[in-house]
Design an enzyme around this catalytic site. Sequence first.
Site, PDB file in Angstrom:
ATOM      1  N   CYS A 220     -43.051   3.822  24.826  1.00  0.00           N
ATOM      2  CA  CYS A 220     -42.887   3.260  23.648  1.00  0.00           C
ATOM      3  C   CYS A 220     -43.135   4.138  22.542  1.00  0.00           C
ATOM      4  O   CYS A 220     -43.350   5.428  23.108  1.00  0.00           O
ATOM      5  CB  CYS A 220     -43.808   1.983  23.369  1.00  0.00           C
ATOM      6  SG  CYS A 220     -43.543   0.711  24.817  1.00  0.00           S
TER       7      CYS A 220
ATOM      8  N   ASN B 164     -48.551   2.404  22.869  1.00  0.00           N
ATOM      9  CA  ASN B 164     -47.860   3.057  23.655  1.00  0.00           C
ATOM     10  C   ASN B 164     -48.711   3.559  24.948  1.00  0.00           C
ATOM     11  O   ASN B 164     -49.816   4.118  24.631  1.00  0.00           O
ATOM     12  CB  ASN B 164     -47.343   4.281  22.894  1.00  0.00           C
ATOM     13  CG  ASN B 164     -46.483   5.258  23.968  1.00  0.00           C
ATOM     14  OD1 ASN B 164     -46.481   6.486  23.601  1.00  0.00           O
ATOM     15  ND2 ASN B 164     -45.936   4.737  25.089  1.00  0.00           N
TER      16      ASN B 164
END
Length: 461
Positions: free
Chosen positions: A13, A113
Amino acid sequence: MGFPDGRELHEECGVVGFYGVGHASSHAFMALQALQHRGQQGCGIASVDDGNFFLHKGEGPVRDVLGEQQIATLPGNSCIGHVRYPTTEVGGQENLQPFLFSRKDSRFALAHNGNIVNAASVKQYLERHGHIFHSTSDSELFAYLVGSGLRGEDWDANIRAAAHLLDGAFSTVILTRNTLYACRDKYGFRPLSLGSLGKGYVVASETCALDTVGAKFIRDIEPGELIAIGPDGIRSSFHSHSGSRCMCSMEYIYFARPDSVIEGCSVHGFRKLSGRLLQEEHPADADLVTCIPESSMSAAIGFAESGGLPLEMGLIKNMYVARTFIQPSQSLRDIGVRMKLSPVRSIVKGKRVAVIDDSIVRGTTSRQIVQMLRDAGATAVHMRIASPPYAWPCYYGIDTGTKEQLLAYGRSVEDIRRYIGADTLEYLSVEGLYKASGRTQLCTACFNGAYPTDLYQNNAE
Ligand code: AMP
Ligand code: SF4
């Protein structure tokens, strides 16, 4: 290129955060587009204005989810944003980020992330003590720990305490009514950089996002560091120390955008040098060099320059193939590669071709490409891979599959060469990888099984 077989669910991400920047959500929209390569499954922005929180998120790429209308519903000078691929979690609306949470009478937003390796044990512990989780995401766990007020009323201390309990990879942004927080795990697996924009500040997974919004790079957030950006400026503290700097080497090899700089090393520079070193380690008896567009372009430039060979457009990419095209069988996977890539017959016919790719994971791409080039008249295909054999699963947010799905697991280079059908196949050495990065420490676990963390129950196979 990305996986050709519909496994577009396997990257990681990207996060951004803005503090004290006019039209923060419009800036976040641009920054998230610059990070789109890190995830297209979904995205979102949470902003704060006068103590009120606003959130919009949805499935799909940034341009589809966040139009002008949606941005207009996200007022304020501070916001955080996220682009995602599902990693260990399944896809679905409930796992889209940022998340909004409540802590006593205040709220906060969080986006993350990475992958937390001890998430299951921490969750089990909390569930045994009566806590209920709504999503399967690591981010909810992180937020839950922050919200539970482990250290009383002090936000900085609470976030540090939460981050300290979690082991694994995380680059996380948290927005409270008056502060933007950004922190990295103690090993420093995932990148996170800080920049300034006018009188305000920006944090982003990659420096390409800072460049896009016109921010000035200040520095990288350190492994184990928590920075807090508030009305009094920037505070820095540490939630943990590991003494190591284990940046994910796949960030340099494949994930990050070539114009990003990660911990002082240009991604394009790294890739180009890795191509040079690959050529020095394993020259190819070829007439021309080609890349697999676009991810191996930088490495192919280095390889061609170093070997004094022409770099040619031996393969072209169809940019309009839907990324979500699902191909459940091997034969459909094979067609998937042919839909994405085509050989340029006039260039490769009658030529010995050196093909440079950044990595081989399952081998679908390489096998197809070798066949395509032969069909187009290449007299020899020499495959050169600008990273070592990818033989071990990643537990830090890059979901490339189980050991059994990795072509290099338990196989020799000769076995792999035979499988993909190349005349020769060679990989960059682990030493070459370090040399290209100019670093003494990296995570190289997927190449040599040397995992920097305990794996807890994740290593159950
Ligand atoms: P494979 O066909 O399974 O061997 O995949 C190798 C190709 O996928 C290479 O061309 C890489 O550029 C690309 N690749 C490597 N790692 C990933 C990943 N985690 N997600 C998507 N694509 C990847
Ligand atoms: Fe990156 Fe590989 Fe380490 Fe995963 S195991 S963090 S992909 S270097």
